[in-house]
Design a protein around this motif. Structure first.
Motif, PDB file in Angstrom:
ATOM      1  N   THR A  73       0.811  -1.222   0.000  1.00 34.63           N
ATOM      2  CA  THR A  73       0.000   0.000   0.000  1.00 34.63           C
ATOM      3  C   THR A  73       0.846   1.274   0.000  1.00 34.63           C
ATOM      4  OG1 THR A  73      -0.117  -0.130   2.407  1.00 34.63           O
ATOM      5  CG2 THR A  73      -1.958  -1.087   1.162  1.00 34.63           C
ATOM      6  N   THR A  75       3.318   4.328  -1.020  1.00 34.92           N
ATOM      7  CA  THR A  75       3.618   5.114  -2.221  1.00 34.92           C
ATOM      8  C   THR A  75       4.939   5.856  -2.075  1.00 34.92           C
ATOM      9  OG1 THR A  75       2.325   6.969  -1.367  1.00 34.92           O
ATOM     10  CG2 THR A  75       1.187   5.418  -2.840  1.00 34.92           C
ATOM     11  N   VAL A  98      10.301   0.447 -11.265  1.00 35.41           N
ATOM     12  CA  VAL A  98       9.666   1.760 -11.287  1.00 35.41           C
ATOM     13  C   VAL A  98      10.652   2.762 -11.887  1.00 35.41           C
ATOM     14  CG1 VAL A  98       8.180   1.338  -9.283  1.00 35.41           C
ATOM     15  CG2 VAL A  98      10.441   2.338  -8.947  1.00 35.41           C
ATOM     16  N   THR A 114       8.940   8.429  -4.799  1.00 35.08           N
ATOM     17  CA  THR A 114       7.509   8.169  -4.818  1.00 35.08           C
ATOM     18  C   THR A 114       7.191   7.138  -5.895  1.00 35.08           C
ATOM     19  OG1 THR A 114       7.096  10.431  -4.102  1.00 35.08           O
ATOM     20  CG2 THR A 114       5.237   9.246  -5.049  1.00 35.08           C
ATOM     21  N   ILE A 115       6.320   6.180  -5.536  1.00 34.27           N
ATOM     22  CA  ILE A 115       5.918   5.135  -6.479  1.00 34.27           C
ATOM     23  C   ILE A 115       4.404   4.992  -6.440  1.00 34.27           C
ATOM     24  CG2 ILE A 115       8.086   3.867  -6.236  1.00 34.27           C
ATOM     25  CD1 ILE A 115       6.477   1.800  -4.516  1.00 34.27           C
ATOM     26  N   VAL A 116       3.861   4.263  -7.379  1.00 35.39           N
ATOM     27  CA  VAL A 116       2.457   3.879  -7.353  1.00 35.39           C
ATOM     28  C   VAL A 116       2.345   2.701  -6.384  1.00 35.39           C
ATOM     29  CG1 VAL A 116       0.568   2.916  -8.729  1.00 35.39           C
ATOM     30  CG2 VAL A 116       2.100   4.619  -9.727  1.00 35.39           C
ATOM     31  N   ALA A 117       1.276   2.679  -5.600  1.00 33.87           N
ATOM     32  CA  ALA A 117       1.083   1.584  -4.629  1.00 33.87           C
ATOM     33  C   ALA A 117       1.200   0.230  -5.319  1.00 33.87           C
ATOM     34  CB  ALA A 117      -0.264   1.720  -3.947  1.00 33.87           C
ATOM     35  N   ASP A 118       1.904  -0.691  -4.694  1.00 31.32           N
ATOM     36  CA  ASP A 118       2.112  -2.064  -5.139  1.00 31.32           C
ATOM     37  C   ASP A 118       2.936  -2.193  -6.434  1.00 31.32           C
ATOM     38  OD1 ASP A 118       1.925  -4.778  -4.576  1.00 31.32           O
ATOM     39  OD2 ASP A 118       0.134  -5.042  -5.810  1.00 31.32           O
ATOM     40  N   ALA A 119       3.634  -1.132  -6.821  1.00 29.18           N
ATOM     41  CA  ALA A 119       4.463  -1.199  -8.032  1.00 29.18           C
ATOM     42  C   ALA A 119       5.650  -2.133  -7.846  1.00 29.18           C
ATOM     43  CB  ALA A 119       4.943   0.193  -8.424  1.00 29.18           C
TER      44      ALA A 119
END
Length: 190
Positions: A73, A75, A98, A114-119
């Motif tokens: 979850t 980010t 990522v 910063t990443i997208v959740a679950d990337a």
């Protein structure tokens, strides 16, 4: 004749590997320096490299250590300081990656990307992320032979074999997968 003995100061030599055992690829390589952070003047000895033996070019293989666990979850990814990441670098695990955007360096203890959740899935503190390209994980085929100064055409040599490499003295972390890929190198995890 007057003789004065002066005690050595500083750390003039840091043993990274047994230099008598090292073997380098014949010829030199043109090092891609655009992937280093702005202001980088010296690329340190021991940097992981992927050398193209046909075109005689070399690119750095970047690695970073997670400063905290990553949940599916999350980010924000906390990474240890001392990395050489820039925005647009692609990093990840063997199965996911990522693209690095802005790197928040405001904390004294770690940096944040910063990443997208679950990337990246769930990862543990201390896990190592590694450079990726369109085909997947970039696997190094050697280490930078010596410090090189960045200029208009930075040339370097790549060591593909060495004994007694002290992992903790290299300028970046080395994962188990990298140790396996560099099969002619003997890593000492001290």
């Amino acid at each position: 004749m007057h003789y004065k003995e002066t005690a050595q100061a500083g750390n003039s030599y840091l043993h990274m590997w047994d230099v008598a055992s090292e073997k380098a690829f014949d010829g030199g390589f043109l090092l891609t320096t655009t992937s280093f952070p702005a202001g980088t003047e010296i690329v340190p000895k021991g940097t992981l490299l992927r050398g193209d033996l046909v075109n005689r070019t070399a690119v750095p293989v970047k690695t970073v250590v997670l400063a905290a666990a990553v949940l599916t979850t999350d980010t924000a990814v906390k990474i240890e300081k001392g990395h050489n990441l820039i925005a647009t670098d692609k990093i990840g695990t063997a199965t996911a990656s990522v693209t690095v955007g802005t790197i928040d360096t405001s904390s004294d203890d770690y940096d944040v990307i910063t990443i997208v959740a679950d990337a990246l899935g769930a990862l543990s503190e201390g896990d190592i992320l590694q450079s990726h390209d369109a085909s997947g994980v970039i696997v190094p085929n050697g280490l930078l032979h010596r410090d090189v100064e960045i200029d208009d055409e930075t040339h370097c040599s790549i060591v593909f074999r060495a004994d007694g490499i002290v992992s903790s003295r290299l300028p970046q972390p080395v994962s188990t997968a990298i140790e396996t890929a560099l099969k002619d190198c003997q890593f000492l995890n001290i």
